[in-house]
Design a protein around this motif. Structure first.
Motif, PDB file in Angstrom:
ATOM      1  N   ALA A 135     -17.746  94.663   0.279  1.00  0.00           N
ATOM      2  CA  ALA A 135     -17.715  95.802  -0.297  1.00  0.00           C
ATOM      3  C   ALA A 135     -19.300  96.601  -0.231  1.00  0.00           C
ATOM      4  CB  ALA A 135     -17.599  95.586  -1.815  1.00  0.00           C
ATOM      5  N   GLY A 136     -19.897  95.585   0.380  1.00  0.00           N
ATOM      6  CA  GLY A 136     -21.376  96.313   0.302  1.00  0.00           C
ATOM      7  C   GLY A 136     -21.492  96.717   1.913  1.00  0.00           C
ATOM      8  N   ARG A 137     -20.733  96.317   2.912  1.00  0.00           N
ATOM      9  CA  ARG A 137     -20.887  96.532   4.328  1.00  0.00           C
ATOM     10  C   ARG A 137     -19.622  97.450   4.651  1.00  0.00           C
ATOM     11  NH1 ARG A 137     -24.463  92.509   7.420  1.00  0.00           N
ATOM     12  NH2 ARG A 137     -25.775  91.516   5.755  1.00  0.00           N
ATOM     13  N   TYR A 138     -18.459  97.278   4.271  1.00  0.00           N
ATOM     14  CA  TYR A 138     -17.347  97.868   4.797  1.00  0.00           C
ATOM     15  C   TYR A 138     -16.514  98.675   3.820  1.00  0.00           C
ATOM     16  CZ  TYR A 138     -18.394  94.778   8.592  1.00  0.00           C
ATOM     17  OH  TYR A 138     -18.917  94.261   9.595  1.00  0.00           O
ATOM     18  N   ALA A 139     -16.994  99.145   2.711  1.00  0.00           N
ATOM     19  CA  ALA A 139     -16.289  99.736   1.656  1.00  0.00           C
ATOM     20  C   ALA A 139     -15.672 101.078   2.057  1.00  0.00           C
ATOM     21  CB  ALA A 139     -17.239 100.063   0.604  1.00  0.00           C
ATOM     22  N   SER A 140     -16.284 101.665   3.083  1.00  0.00           N
ATOM     23  CA  SER A 140     -15.544 103.171   3.815  1.00  0.00           C
ATOM     24  C   SER A 140     -14.603 102.666   4.578  1.00  0.00           C
ATOM     25  CB  SER A 140     -16.742 103.671   4.442  1.00  0.00           C
ATOM     26  OG  SER A 140     -17.149 102.941   5.514  1.00  0.00           O
ATOM     27  N   GLN A 141     -14.412 101.456   5.061  1.00  0.00           N
ATOM     28  CA  GLN A 141     -13.282 101.035   5.930  1.00  0.00           C
ATOM     29  C   GLN A 141     -12.137 100.559   5.061  1.00  0.00           C
ATOM     30  OE1 GLN A 141     -14.114  98.867   9.263  1.00  0.00           O
ATOM     31  NE2 GLN A 141     -16.240  99.452   9.670  1.00  0.00           N
ATOM     32  N   ILE A 142     -12.562  99.745   4.442  1.00  0.00           N
ATOM     33  CA  ILE A 142     -11.507  98.868   3.678  1.00  0.00           C
ATOM     34  C   ILE A 142     -10.765  99.332   2.320  1.00  0.00           C
ATOM     35  CG2 ILE A 142     -10.772  96.441   2.557  1.00  0.00           C
ATOM     36  CD1 ILE A 142     -13.039  95.382   4.505  1.00  0.00           C
ATOM     37  N   GLN A 143      -9.481  99.563   2.377  1.00  0.00           N
ATOM     38  CA  GLN A 143      -9.084 100.030   1.000  1.00  0.00           C
ATOM     39  C   GLN A 143      -8.742  98.897   0.167  1.00  0.00           C
ATOM     40  OE1 GLN A 143      -5.699 102.595   2.235  1.00  0.00           O
ATOM     41  NE2 GLN A 143      -7.137 104.460   2.752  1.00  0.00           N
ATOM     42  N   GLU A 144      -8.179  97.800   0.765  1.00  0.00           N
ATOM     43  CA  GLU A 144      -7.717  96.819  -0.106  1.00  0.00           C
ATOM     44  C   GLU A 144      -7.841  95.442   0.769  1.00  0.00           C
ATOM     45  OE1 GLU A 144      -3.352  95.181  -2.323  1.00  0.00           O
ATOM     46  OE2 GLU A 144      -3.293  96.945  -0.766  1.00  0.00           O
ATOM     47  N   VAL A 145      -8.286  94.405  -0.205  1.00  0.00           N
ATOM     48  CA  VAL A 145      -8.484  93.093   0.309  1.00  0.00           C
ATOM     49  C   VAL A 145      -7.485  92.168  -0.791  1.00  0.00           C
ATOM     50  CG1 VAL A 145     -10.164  91.124   0.745  1.00  0.00           C
ATOM     51  CG2 VAL A 145     -10.874  93.640   1.111  1.00  0.00           C
ATOM     52  N   HIS A 180       4.222  86.523   3.428  1.00  0.00           N
ATOM     53  CA  HIS A 180       5.433  87.656   4.106  1.00  0.00           C
ATOM     54  C   HIS A 180       6.399  87.770   3.010  1.00  0.00           C
ATOM     55  CE1 HIS A 180       8.696  88.664   6.824  1.00  0.00           C
ATOM     56  NE2 HIS A 180       9.390  87.821   6.169  1.00  0.00           N
ATOM     57  N   ASN A 181       6.725  87.038   2.136  1.00  0.00           N
ATOM     58  CA  ASN A 181       7.883  87.258   1.025  1.00  0.00           C
ATOM     59  C   ASN A 181       7.153  88.155   0.133  1.00  0.00           C
ATOM     60  OD1 ASN A 181       9.676  85.646   2.361  1.00  0.00           O
ATOM     61  ND2 ASN A 181       9.273  84.075   1.014  1.00  0.00           N
ATOM     62  N   SER A 182       5.861  88.245  -0.016  1.00  0.00           N
ATOM     63  CA  SER A 182       5.522  89.262  -0.921  1.00  0.00           C
ATOM     64  C   SER A 182       5.534  90.716  -0.410  1.00  0.00           C
ATOM     65  CB  SER A 182       3.836  89.036  -1.199  1.00  0.00           C
ATOM     66  OG  SER A 182       3.060  89.634  -0.068  1.00  0.00           O
ATOM     67  N   GLY A 183       5.851  90.946   0.907  1.00  0.00           N
ATOM     68  CA  GLY A 183       6.174  92.160   1.163  1.00  0.00           C
ATOM     69  C   GLY A 183       4.834  92.941   1.775  1.00  0.00           C
ATOM     70  N   TRP A 184       3.682  92.428   1.425  1.00  0.00           N
ATOM     71  CA  TRP A 184       2.488  93.243   1.683  1.00  0.00           C
ATOM     72  C   TRP A 184       2.045  93.195   3.215  1.00  0.00           C
ATOM     73  CZ3 TRP A 184      -2.780  91.379   2.629  1.00  0.00           C
ATOM     74  CH2 TRP A 184      -3.881  92.442   2.367  1.00  0.00           C
ATOM     75  N   GLU A 185       1.726  94.553   3.593  1.00  0.00           N
ATOM     76  CA  GLU A 185       1.236  94.615   5.059  1.00  0.00           C
ATOM     77  C   GLU A 185      -0.353  94.691   5.056  1.00  0.00           C
ATOM     78  OE1 GLU A 185       3.535  94.752   7.887  1.00  0.00           O
ATOM     79  OE2 GLU A 185       5.291  94.384   6.398  1.00  0.00           O
ATOM     80  N   PHE A 186      -0.718  93.978   6.003  1.00  0.00           N
ATOM     81  CA  PHE A 186      -2.064  94.139   6.192  1.00  0.00           C
ATOM     82  C   PHE A 186      -2.284  94.359   7.764  1.00  0.00           C
ATOM     83  CE2 PHE A 186      -0.682  89.874   6.236  1.00  0.00           C
ATOM     84  CZ  PHE A 186      -1.037  89.316   7.351  1.00  0.00           C
ATOM     85  N   ASP A 187      -3.572  94.770   7.969  1.00  0.00           N
ATOM     86  CA  ASP A 187      -3.931  95.400   9.371  1.00  0.00           C
ATOM     87  C   ASP A 187      -4.825  94.152   9.998  1.00  0.00           C
ATOM     88  OD1 ASP A 187      -3.201  97.897   8.821  1.00  0.00           O
ATOM     89  OD2 ASP A 187      -4.893  97.950   7.540  1.00  0.00           O
ATOM     90  N   GLY A 188      -5.530  93.423   9.252  1.00  0.00           N
ATOM     91  CA  GLY A 188      -6.274  92.148   9.939  1.00  0.00           C
ATOM     92  C   GLY A 188      -6.675  91.165   8.975  1.00  0.00           C
ATOM     93  N   ILE A 189      -6.974  89.847   9.681  1.00  0.00           N
ATOM     94  CA  ILE A 189      -7.560  88.912   8.710  1.00  0.00           C
ATOM     95  C   ILE A 189      -8.954  88.516   8.995  1.00  0.00           C
ATOM     96  CG2 ILE A 189      -6.938  86.105   8.687  1.00  0.00           C
ATOM     97  CD1 ILE A 189      -4.132  86.921   9.690  1.00  0.00           C
ATOM     98  N   LEU A 190      -9.641  88.006   7.816  1.00  0.00           N
ATOM     99  CA  LEU A 190     -11.027  87.818   7.998  1.00  0.00           C
ATOM    100  C   LEU A 190     -11.066  86.289   7.543  1.00  0.00           C
ATOM    101  CD1 LEU A 190     -14.134  88.265   8.454  1.00  0.00           C
ATOM    102  CD2 LEU A 190     -14.043  89.006   6.198  1.00  0.00           C
ATOM    103  N   CYS A 191     -11.377  85.437   8.296  1.00  0.00           N
ATOM    104  CA  CYS A 191     -11.431  83.903   7.921  1.00  0.00           C
ATOM    105  C   CYS A 191     -12.742  83.679   7.504  1.00  0.00           C
ATOM    106  CB  CYS A 191     -10.777  83.028   8.843  1.00  0.00           C
ATOM    107  SG  CYS A 191     -11.783  82.806  10.257  1.00  0.00           S
ATOM    108  N   LEU A 192     -13.250  82.669   6.628  1.00  0.00           N
ATOM    109  CA  LEU A 192     -14.280  82.327   6.284  1.00  0.00           C
ATOM    110  C   LEU A 192     -14.491  80.931   7.191  1.00  0.00           C
ATOM    111  CD1 LEU A 192     -14.712  82.871   2.316  1.00  0.00           C
ATOM    112  CD2 LEU A 192     -15.267  84.324   4.553  1.00  0.00           C
ATOM    113  N   ALA A 193     -15.628  80.885   7.849  1.00  0.00           N
ATOM    114  CA  ALA A 193     -15.897  79.741   8.686  1.00  0.00           C
ATOM    115  C   ALA A 193     -16.881  78.828   7.790  1.00  0.00           C
ATOM    116  CB  ALA A 193     -16.596  80.220  10.001  1.00  0.00           C
ATOM    117  N   ARG A 194     -16.616  77.463   7.977  1.00  0.00           N
ATOM    118  CA  ARG A 194     -15.634  76.815   8.801  1.00  0.00           C
ATOM    119  C   ARG A 194     -14.311  76.460   8.362  1.00  0.00           C
ATOM    120  NH1 ARG A 194     -19.693  71.953  10.841  1.00  0.00           N
ATOM    121  NH2 ARG A 194     -19.027  71.301   8.747  1.00  0.00           N
TER     122      ARG A 194
END
Length: 175
Positions: free
Chosen positions: A111-121, A23-37
């Protein structure tokens, strides 16, 4: 190698500290991807705190006795998400970065599957071990001596339904 023991209170506090840092970084993001487990609990709580959709990617690299042997990394074929897409800016979360291989390979997988959708991770973890080949964008604690982290949910890795049932029978608690 030393050991680091974390209880539920300390675990949740680390997640809250990570949320504050993001939050304090000021970076805005659209979604979260978590690695399970390992990243499930972290991703779940961050999704609730930031009110962002959560996607889950199953990744496995540890096994053997006590789950302490790092082997070949395996990815699920697909990720699970309720949103139509991951968004242009994605926060990738896990509980820790140990060798960094899982995080690095996940970035390649995305990058191999979603490069056209994602601009920044950007990446976020609770613990960053010194031996990692990847430095996460956000982390709560840097661990220079690379300890084994004993997380509060680990007792369930040694649990099975019969043992759990016996525990409650012994306490005369009806389940």
């Amino acid at each position: 190698m030393s050991d680091l023991y974390v209880d539920w209170s300390g675990y949740h506090q680390k997640i809250e500290q990570l949320a504050g840092q993001i939050h304090n970084s000021g970076w805005e993001f659209d979604g979260i991807l978590c690695l399970a487990r390992g990243g499930l609990r972290v991703g779940d709580l961050l999704s609730r705190i930031f009110d962002r959709p959560l996607a889950i990617l199953a990744v496995s690299s540890y096994g053997g006795a006590g789950g302490k042997t790092q082997g070949k990394i395996a990815f699920s074929e697909h990720l699970t998400a309720t949103a139509a897409n991951l968004g242009k800016r994605l926060l990738l979360v896990d509980d820790l970065v140990d060798s960094g291989v899982s995080l690095e390979r996940t970035l390649q997988w995305l990058a191999g599957r979603y490069a056209s959708q994602i601009q920044e991770v950007r990446t976020a973890v609770l613990w960053h071990k010194a031996r990692s080949i990847v430095v996460p964008d956000y982390y709560v604690e840097f661990l220079p001596d690379n300890p084994w982290i004993h997380q509060p949910f680990e007792p369930y890795e040694q649990m099975n339904p019969a043992r759990l049932w016996a525990k409650y029978e012994q306490l005369s608690i009806k389940v």
